[in-house]
Design a protein around this motif. Sequence first.
Motif, PDB file in Angstrom:
ATOM      1  N   UNK A   1       7.255   5.895  -4.668  1.00 26.52           N
ATOM      2  CA  UNK A   1       5.775   5.770  -4.838  1.00 26.52           C
ATOM      3  C   UNK A   1       5.131   5.839  -3.765  1.00 26.52           C
ATOM      4  N   UNK A   2       4.181   6.641  -3.831  1.00 31.54           N
ATOM      5  CA  UNK A   2       3.294   6.648  -2.316  1.00 31.54           C
ATOM      6  C   UNK A   2       1.672   6.593  -2.811  1.00 31.54           C
ATOM      7  N   UNK A   3       1.081   5.774  -1.788  1.00 34.70           N
ATOM      8  CA  UNK A   3      -0.461   5.546  -2.354  1.00 34.70           C
ATOM      9  C   UNK A   3      -1.323   5.617  -1.018  1.00 34.70           C
ATOM     10  N   UNK A   4      -2.159   6.571  -1.088  1.00 37.48           N
ATOM     11  CA  UNK A   4      -3.058   6.504  -0.055  1.00 37.48           C
ATOM     12  C   UNK A   4      -4.184   5.349   0.181  1.00 37.48           C
ATOM     13  N   UNK A   5      -4.274   4.656   1.083  1.00 41.45           N
ATOM     14  CA  UNK A   5      -5.311   3.801   1.405  1.00 41.45           C
ATOM     15  C   UNK A   5      -6.039   3.995   2.675  1.00 41.45           C
ATOM     16  N   UNK A   6      -7.328   3.037   2.447  1.00 45.09           N
ATOM     17  CA  UNK A   6      -8.242   3.362   3.516  1.00 45.09           C
ATOM     18  C   UNK A   6      -8.142   1.940   4.379  1.00 45.09           C
ATOM     19  N   UNK A   7      -7.678   1.971   5.502  1.00 41.31           N
ATOM     20  CA  UNK A   7      -7.523   0.629   6.674  1.00 41.31           C
ATOM     21  C   UNK A   7      -8.690   0.658   7.514  1.00 41.31           C
ATOM     22  N   UNK A   8      -9.004  -0.541   7.810  1.00 37.66           N
ATOM     23  CA  UNK A   8     -10.048  -0.915   8.639  1.00 37.66           C
ATOM     24  C   UNK A   8      -9.572  -1.150  10.036  1.00 37.66           C
TER      25      UNK A   8
ATOM     26  N   UNK B   1       6.666   0.568   3.108  1.00 33.17           N
ATOM     27  CA  UNK B   1       6.412   0.831   4.433  1.00 33.17           C
ATOM     28  C   UNK B   1       4.870   1.622   4.473  1.00 33.17           C
ATOM     29  N   UNK B   2       4.259   1.188   5.859  1.00 35.87           N
ATOM     30  CA  UNK B   2       2.856   1.648   5.787  1.00 35.87           C
ATOM     31  C   UNK B   2       2.697   2.872   7.054  1.00 35.87           C
ATOM     32  N   UNK B   3       2.353   4.001   6.801  1.00 38.69           N
ATOM     33  CA  UNK B   3       2.283   4.978   7.767  1.00 38.69           C
ATOM     34  C   UNK B   3       1.007   5.275   8.073  1.00 38.69           C
TER      35      UNK B   3
ATOM     36  N   UNK C   1      -7.696  -5.630  -0.824  1.00 37.55           N
ATOM     37  CA  UNK C   1      -6.693  -6.258  -1.679  1.00 37.55           C
ATOM     38  C   UNK C   1      -6.375  -5.865  -3.115  1.00 37.55           C
ATOM     39  N   UNK C   2      -7.269  -5.040  -3.618  1.00 37.58           N
ATOM     40  CA  UNK C   2      -7.172  -4.488  -5.047  1.00 37.58           C
ATOM     41  C   UNK C   2      -6.087  -3.199  -4.791  1.00 37.58           C
ATOM     42  N   UNK C   3      -6.464  -2.503  -3.698  1.00 42.10           N
ATOM     43  CA  UNK C   3      -5.352  -1.289  -3.458  1.00 42.10           C
ATOM     44  C   UNK C   3      -3.942  -1.756  -3.246  1.00 42.10           C
ATOM     45  N   UNK C   4      -3.650  -3.020  -2.367  1.00 45.87           N
ATOM     46  CA  UNK C   4      -2.557  -3.416  -2.365  1.00 45.87           C
ATOM     47  C   UNK C   4      -2.051  -3.990  -3.708  1.00 45.87           C
ATOM     48  N   UNK C   5      -2.685  -4.562  -4.333  1.00 43.73           N
ATOM     49  CA  UNK C   5      -2.176  -5.172  -5.741  1.00 43.73           C
ATOM     50  C   UNK C   5      -1.914  -3.909  -6.652  1.00 43.73           C
ATOM     51  N   UNK C   6      -2.612  -2.895  -6.767  1.00 42.09           N
ATOM     52  CA  UNK C   6      -2.083  -1.716  -7.393  1.00 42.09           C
ATOM     53  C   UNK C   6      -1.008  -1.218  -7.015  1.00 42.09           C
ATOM     54  N   UNK C   7      -0.712  -1.173  -5.670  1.00 46.23           N
ATOM     55  CA  UNK C   7       0.549  -0.511  -5.117  1.00 46.23           C
ATOM     56  C   UNK C   7       1.838  -1.348  -5.347  1.00 46.23           C
TER      57      UNK C   7
END
Length: 138
Positions: free
Chosen positions: A5-12, A38-40, A101-107
């Motif tokens: 599973x790979x999921x793109x997220x926006x990190x600040x 992992x987070x790349x 947090x919603x992006x992390x929970x979905x992942x």
Amino acid sequence: MSTVIEQAVQARLVASAPRMETVPATLRYDREDPFAVSMAFPPPATLEGVEVSWAFARELLARGVDAPAGDGDVRVRPYGYDRTVVEFHAPEGVAVVHVRTCELRRFLERSQHLVPAGREHQYLDWDEELAALLEEYS
């Protein structure tokens, strides 16, 4: 069925200057390494100008969205009502990012469908792991 599973997220990115810059990041979970995520970060988002990837326990991420977790190189904690802070500690310094947090929970939910928590050991290839370990020491 895919085992990754790979999921793109926006990190600040939290910098020493009083501004926050958004950087792309990719969360990754692979059933062949069922305890880890992992987070790349792509080259433009790193000091070295090369992709940087941090691997850490899926359980750490799951605990950290609800309460502070971790005391090593990676630490995770809630921030406000809709953000989670992920800190990466290295000899060169500390990188701090905020992720929704919603992006992390979905992942995490997607990873749970692939490998339910508590059943990670069922997805390990023990013969392969033992062979790799023995080869390391021979």
